[in-house]
Design an enzyme around this catalytic site. Sequence first.
Site, PDB file in Angstrom:
ATOM      1  N   GLY A   1      -1.795  -5.908  -5.552  1.00  0.00           N
ATOM      2  CA  GLY A   1      -3.023  -5.150  -5.358  1.00  0.00           C
ATOM      3  C   GLY A   1      -2.866  -3.772  -5.974  1.00  0.00           C
ATOM      4  O   GLY A   1      -1.746  -3.257  -6.093  1.00  0.00           O
TER       5      GLY A   1
ATOM      6  N   GLN B   1      -4.485   4.980  -7.885  1.00  0.00           N
ATOM      7  CA  GLN B   1      -3.071   4.764  -8.234  1.00  0.00           C
ATOM      8  C   GLN B   1      -2.844   4.799  -9.738  1.00  0.00           C
ATOM      9  O   GLN B   1      -1.690   4.813 -10.189  1.00  0.00           O
ATOM     10  CB  GLN B   1      -2.594   3.422  -7.679  1.00  0.00           C
TER      11      GLN B   1
ATOM     12  N   CYS C   1       4.310  -0.539  -1.766  1.00  0.00           N
ATOM     13  CA  CYS C   1       3.196   0.070  -2.501  1.00  0.00           C
ATOM     14  C   CYS C   1       3.738   0.561  -3.846  1.00  0.00           C
ATOM     15  O   CYS C   1       4.818   1.165  -3.884  1.00  0.00           O
ATOM     16  CB  CYS C   1       2.644   1.244  -1.690  1.00  0.00           C
ATOM     17  N   LEU C   2       2.986   0.330  -4.911  1.00  0.00           N
ATOM     18  CA  LEU C   2       3.461   0.736  -6.244  1.00  0.00           C
ATOM     19  C   LEU C   2       3.594   2.258  -6.362  1.00  0.00           C
ATOM     20  O   LEU C   2       4.304   2.746  -7.232  1.00  0.00           O
ATOM     21  CB  LEU C   2       2.530   0.205  -7.335  1.00  0.00           C
TER      22      LEU C   2
ATOM     23  N   HIS D   1      -4.967  -2.664   2.775  1.00  0.00           N
ATOM     24  CA  HIS D   1      -4.096  -1.664   2.138  1.00  0.00           C
ATOM     25  C   HIS D   1      -4.840  -0.971   0.981  1.00  0.00           C
ATOM     26  O   HIS D   1      -4.820   0.259   0.872  1.00  0.00           O
ATOM     27  CB  HIS D   1      -2.825  -2.379   1.641  1.00  0.00           C
ATOM     28  N   GLU D   2      -5.512  -1.762   0.140  1.00  0.00           N
ATOM     29  CA  GLU D   2      -6.164  -1.192  -1.052  1.00  0.00           C
ATOM     30  C   GLU D   2      -7.434  -0.408  -0.688  1.00  0.00           C
ATOM     31  O   GLU D   2      -7.715   0.625  -1.292  1.00  0.00           O
ATOM     32  CB  GLU D   2      -6.497  -2.285  -2.073  1.00  0.00           C
TER      33      GLU D   2
ATOM     34  N   HIS E   1      -6.531   2.887   0.350  1.00  0.00           N
ATOM     35  CA  HIS E   1      -6.239   3.761  -0.803  1.00  0.00           C
ATOM     36  C   HIS E   1      -7.496   4.475  -1.304  1.00  0.00           C
ATOM     37  O   HIS E   1      -7.461   5.685  -1.556  1.00  0.00           O
ATOM     38  CB  HIS E   1      -5.681   2.952  -1.975  1.00  0.00           C
TER      39      HIS E   1
HETATM   40 ZN    ZN Z   1      -0.552   0.867  -2.216  1.00  0.00          ZN
END
Ligand code: ZN
Length: 170
Positions: free
Chosen positions: A46, A51, A95-96, A137-138, A141
């Site tokens: 995701g 991000q 998480c990236l 999660h996304e 963000h």
């Molecule tokens: Zn993330």
Amino acid sequence: MSVLKVVKYPSDILKQKLLPVENFNSDLKYIVRDMFETMYAHNGIGLAANQVGINKRIVVVDISLKGEKKVLPIALINPEITYQSKKKQIAEEGCLSFPGFFDKISRSVSIEVEYYDINGKKQKILAEGLLARVLQHEIDHINGITFIERMKINKQIKFYLMFWLGKYKF
Ligand code: ZN
């Protein structure tokens, strides 16, 4: 097509509530394509637009990398969670924007999300399990919330302390 640079914690844009997409034009399609490419390049499941430094409410998800082959990749524009089950489930998340850091997070088991597809058509998805987790999660963000804020308070304090001490290098 291009792989975009992934924004890492503690960049300010990760704390921003992002702006709605208003034009479903070719620029949007290019952004979505690059977001998928960036997510795949980092083996993510995701990715949210902030991000990659973009202030727009765009999310891409593909959980097939985790063996869920039946779920197709999806791009969600201006997504909103319209239902969240009271029943929660705890699982490890990463998480990236926090490479190498993982922790257990409690999330609703099932959710309903309304969003627009890339052509501006309104859609609704009922998700459970991993897909529900990734979407929560996304969507966090794009509202300026990272998974750190979803950890138990003692874990959060430990994280901020360790980060301040230089233990994590993102
Ligand atoms: Zn993330």
